[in-house]
Motif scaffolding. Structure first.
Motif, PDB file in Angstrom:
ATOM      1  N   UNK A  17     -37.608  -9.085  66.572  1.00 27.82           N
ATOM      2  CA  UNK A  17     -37.908 -10.264  65.783  1.00 27.82           C
ATOM      3  C   UNK A  17     -38.725  -9.870  64.552  1.00 27.82           C
ATOM      4  N   UNK A  18     -39.652  -8.962  64.763  1.00 27.20           N
ATOM      5  CA  UNK A  18     -40.478  -8.480  63.660  1.00 27.20           C
ATOM      6  C   UNK A  18     -39.622  -7.847  62.566  1.00 27.20           C
ATOM      7  N   UNK A  19     -38.667  -7.008  63.003  1.00 28.91           N
ATOM      8  CA  UNK A  19     -37.784  -6.365  62.035  1.00 28.91           C
ATOM      9  C   UNK A  19     -37.008  -7.410  61.249  1.00 28.91           C
ATOM     10  N   UNK A  20     -36.533  -8.445  61.948  1.00 31.78           N
ATOM     11  CA  UNK A  20     -35.765  -9.503  61.291  1.00 31.78           C
ATOM     12  C   UNK A  20     -36.636 -10.232  60.274  1.00 31.78           C
ATOM     13  N   UNK A  21     -37.885 -10.500  60.663  1.00 32.38           N
ATOM     14  CA  UNK A  21     -38.794 -11.179  59.740  1.00 32.38           C
ATOM     15  C   UNK A  21     -39.026 -10.333  58.494  1.00 32.38           C
ATOM     16  N   UNK A  22     -39.321  -9.063  58.706  1.00 29.36           N
ATOM     17  CA  UNK A  22     -39.550  -8.173  57.581  1.00 29.36           C
ATOM     18  C   UNK A  22     -38.349  -8.155  56.646  1.00 29.36           C
ATOM     19  N   UNK A  26     -38.272  -8.968  52.698  1.00 28.79           N
ATOM     20  CA  UNK A  26     -37.765  -8.041  51.690  1.00 28.79           C
ATOM     21  C   UNK A  26     -36.621  -8.680  50.916  1.00 28.79           C
ATOM     22  N   UNK A  27     -35.755  -9.416  51.633  1.00 31.07           N
ATOM     23  CA  UNK A  27     -34.635 -10.075  50.962  1.00 31.07           C
ATOM     24  C   UNK A  27     -35.146 -11.054  49.897  1.00 31.07           C
ATOM     25  N   UNK A  28     -36.131 -11.861  50.255  1.00 32.29           N
ATOM     26  CA  UNK A  28     -36.690 -12.821  49.295  1.00 32.29           C
ATOM     27  C   UNK A  28     -37.289 -12.077  48.096  1.00 32.29           C
ATOM     28  N   UNK A  29     -38.013 -10.982  48.398  1.00 30.94           N
ATOM     29  CA  UNK A  29     -38.629 -10.202  47.318  1.00 30.94           C
ATOM     30  C   UNK A  29     -37.586  -9.549  46.424  1.00 30.94           C
ATOM     31  N   UNK A  30     -36.471  -9.103  47.033  1.00 30.00           N
ATOM     32  CA  UNK A  30     -35.407  -8.484  46.232  1.00 30.00           C
ATOM     33  C   UNK A  30     -34.769  -9.505  45.298  1.00 30.00           C
ATOM     34  N   UNK A  31     -34.602 -10.742  45.801  1.00 34.71           N
ATOM     35  CA  UNK A  31     -34.049 -11.794  44.934  1.00 34.71           C
ATOM     36  C   UNK A  31     -34.948 -12.008  43.723  1.00 34.71           C
ATOM     37  N   UNK A  32     -36.248 -12.049  44.001  1.00 37.47           N
ATOM     38  CA  UNK A  32     -37.222 -12.211  42.912  1.00 37.47           C
ATOM     39  C   UNK A  32     -37.150 -11.018  41.954  1.00 37.47           C
ATOM     40  N   UNK A  33     -36.995  -9.811  42.551  1.00 39.44           N
ATOM     41  CA  UNK A  33     -36.964  -8.587  41.749  1.00 39.44           C
ATOM     42  C   UNK A  33     -35.806  -8.601  40.760  1.00 39.44           C
ATOM     43  N   UNK A  34     -34.663  -9.158  41.197  1.00 37.67           N
ATOM     44  CA  UNK A  34     -33.496  -9.223  40.314  1.00 37.67           C
ATOM     45  C   UNK A  34     -33.800 -10.154  39.134  1.00 37.67           C
ATOM     46  N   UNK A  35     -34.405 -11.308  39.449  1.00 42.25           N
ATOM     47  CA  UNK A  35     -34.732 -12.272  38.384  1.00 42.25           C
ATOM     48  C   UNK A  35     -35.773 -11.708  37.418  1.00 42.25           C
ATOM     49  N   UNK A  36     -36.739 -10.973  37.964  1.00 44.47           N
ATOM     50  CA  UNK A  36     -37.869 -10.525  37.140  1.00 44.47           C
ATOM     51  C   UNK A  36     -37.720  -9.111  36.603  1.00 44.47           C
ATOM     52  N   UNK A  37     -36.515  -8.541  36.806  1.00 43.28           N
ATOM     53  CA  UNK A  37     -36.257  -7.246  36.173  1.00 43.28           C
ATOM     54  C   UNK A  37     -37.211  -6.155  36.673  1.00 43.28           C
ATOM     55  N   UNK A  38     -37.367  -6.067  37.994  1.00 45.15           N
ATOM     56  CA  UNK A  38     -38.324  -5.103  38.565  1.00 45.15           C
ATOM     57  C   UNK A  38     -37.699  -3.738  38.866  1.00 45.15           C
ATOM     58  N   UNK A  39     -36.429  -3.525  38.471  1.00 45.96           N
ATOM     59  CA  UNK A  39     -35.794  -2.240  38.756  1.00 45.96           C
ATOM     60  C   UNK A  39     -35.882  -1.304  37.555  1.00 45.96           C
ATOM     61  N   UNK A  40     -35.879  -0.024  37.839  1.00 40.31           N
ATOM     62  CA  UNK A  40     -35.760   0.963  36.761  1.00 40.31           C
ATOM     63  C   UNK A  40     -34.889   2.112  37.240  1.00 40.31           C
ATOM     64  N   UNK A  76     -34.825   0.130  50.419  1.00 38.78           N
ATOM     65  CA  UNK A  76     -34.311  -1.212  50.110  1.00 38.78           C
ATOM     66  C   UNK A  76     -32.798  -1.290  49.936  1.00 38.78           C
ATOM     67  N   UNK A  77     -32.135  -0.149  49.664  1.00 39.49           N
ATOM     68  CA  UNK A  77     -30.668  -0.208  49.497  1.00 39.49           C
ATOM     69  C   UNK A  77     -29.974  -0.719  50.779  1.00 39.49           C
ATOM     70  N   UNK A  78     -30.382  -0.252  51.975  1.00 36.67           N
ATOM     71  CA  UNK A  78     -29.715  -0.768  53.185  1.00 36.67           C
ATOM     72  C   UNK A  78     -29.819  -2.286  53.308  1.00 36.67           C
ATOM     73  N   UNK A  79     -30.994  -2.856  52.972  1.00 31.56           N
ATOM     74  CA  UNK A  79     -31.161  -4.314  53.047  1.00 31.56           C
ATOM     75  C   UNK A  79     -30.359  -4.990  51.943  1.00 31.56           C
ATOM     76  N   UNK A  80     -30.346  -4.368  50.765  1.00 30.35           N
ATOM     77  CA  UNK A  80     -29.551  -4.922  49.657  1.00 30.35           C
ATOM     78  C   UNK A  80     -28.065  -4.925  50.019  1.00 30.35           C
ATOM     79  N   UNK A  81     -27.630  -3.913  50.790  1.00 24.80           N
ATOM     80  CA  UNK A  81     -26.221  -3.860  51.202  1.00 24.80           C
ATOM     81  C   UNK A  81     -25.915  -4.954  52.211  1.00 24.80           C
ATOM     82  N   UNK A  82     -26.788  -5.097  53.220  1.00 20.48           N
ATOM     83  CA  UNK A  82     -26.586  -6.114  54.261  1.00 20.48           C
ATOM     84  C   UNK A  82     -26.525  -7.507  53.672  1.00 20.48           C
ATOM     85  N   UNK A  83     -27.374  -7.778  52.683  1.00 20.18           N
ATOM     86  CA  UNK A  83     -27.496  -9.127  52.150  1.00 20.18           C
ATOM     87  C   UNK A  83     -26.536  -9.383  50.990  1.00 20.18           C
ATOM     88  N   UNK A  84     -25.862  -8.318  50.524  1.00 22.26           N
ATOM     89  CA  UNK A  84     -24.966  -8.495  49.394  1.00 22.26           C
ATOM     90  C   UNK A  84     -25.679  -8.402  48.055  1.00 22.26           C
TER      91      UNK A  84
END
Ligand code: C2E
Ligand code: CA
Ligand code: CA
Ligand code: CA
Length: 279
Positions: A17-22, A26-40, A76-84
């Motif tokens: 359950x903990x892993x699922x929560x995490x 991370x998924x929510x943070x990645x969505x924000x990261x895409x909007x806020x241009x947090x990648x380099x 984060x790539x594995x989570x980005x892959x799972x979530x699309x």
């Protein structure tokens, strides 16, 4: 549970359950990261093993997370892959890498090859061919300068779809490389069926190349296979002079690794390219 603090809450959850929560966090943070241009992007030089001349670079994504600091792609790539989410992230990577490679090419007056990692999820997207075509058109980068890296597992699953997608990508004029070659337990028969140009020799085979005995056998077999199938081989994770020497003896002409340079920020790569770029 709602009234408890976030940190406290997870203490009481079973591991799964903990892993699922995490993952959700991370998924929510990645969505924000895409909007806020947090990648380099960082760029690791790919060099001619004989001379050390830089012939191109592999683009590697980093996440500059607001509250986590720099997150390596392995996390984060594995989570980005799972979530699309890898689809929009990968599209950004592709566009940025093409734009930067075009700028370097124009400023030097000599072509720079840029290599971009493609995830399985991206290859399944119907829009991928159009995304690549658009990234080339918008940046003005010549298709011949773009290499897309895929993994063996992407060829094993969904063979029909992969085949038509890869053929359509090839038709744009780009090159295709197989990343981490030799680690995927796949049959070799697909190598002849798919339009592959480059085999990347996984670091695991480079690590043992100077260890004597059976050490160099697999790297040697991959180079020979590449020669037979008229594909280039690029060795990964070269850390020592001895490994460079062995690879050259085997007939492997290109490589990357800390011996030459780690992944570099765009600015640092550009300066190294000016100093060591192939003429
Ligand atoms: P990879 O494609 O196999 O990339 C090579 C990894 O090895 C990179 O790790 C690089 O920093 C590291 N490396 C390079 N030379 C050496 C060396 O001499 N010694 C050692 N020990 N390591 C070396 P990084 O940047 O952490 O990337 C990890 C993986 O994340 C990549 O493995 C790739 O599978 C994935 N990745 C990175 N960027 C992207 C991207 O934009 N899209 C996708 N789909 N995956 C990416
Ligand atoms: Ca790669
Ligand atoms: Ca690799
Ligand atoms: Ca790898």
């Amino acid at each position: 549970a709602k009234t408890r603090g976030k940190g406290q809450h997870v203490l009481f959850e079973p591991e799964m359950h903990k892993a699922a929560l995490d993952r959700l966090v991370v998924e929510a943070d990645l969505r924000r990261a895409i909007e806020h241009d947090e990648f380099m992007l960082q760029y690791q030089p790919i060099v001619a093993l004989e001379t050390g001349d830089i012939i191109g670079a592999e683009a590697l994504v980093r996440w500059m997370c607001r509250d986590r600091g720099t997150v390596p792609p392995g996390l984060f790539i594995p989570i980005a892959e799972e979530t699309g989410l890898i689809v929009p992230i990968g599209r950004w990577v592709l566009r940025r890498a093409c734009r930067e490679a075009k700028r370097w090419t124009d400023e030097r007056g000599l072509p720079v090859r840029i290599t971009v990692n493609l995830s399985g999820r991206q290859l399944q997207e119907p829009g991928i061919v159009e995304d690549v075509r658009q990234a080339l058109a918008d940046s003005g980068l010549a298709a011949a300068q773009l290499v897309l890296e895929i993994t063996e597992s992407m060829l094993m699953h969904n063979t029909e779809l992969s085949m038509s997608r890869l053929n359509a990508l090839k038709a744009l004029g780009i090159s295709l490389a197989i990343d981490d070659f030799g680690t995927g337990y796949s049959s070799l028969s697909y190598l002849q069926r798919y339009p592959i140009d480059i085999l990347k020799i996984d670091k695991a085979f480079v690590d043992v190349i100077d260890k004597g005995g059976e050490g160099p056998v697999l790297a040697s077999a991959i180079v020979a296979l590449g020669e037979t199938l008229r594909m280039n081989t690029v060795a990964e994770g070269i850390e020592t002079e001895a490994q460079r020497g062995h690879l050259l003896t085997l007939g492997c002409e290109l490589g990357q690794g800390y011996l030459f340079a780690p992944p570099l920020d765009a600015e640092d790569f550009w300066h190294l390219l000016l100093a060591r770029g192939a003429r």
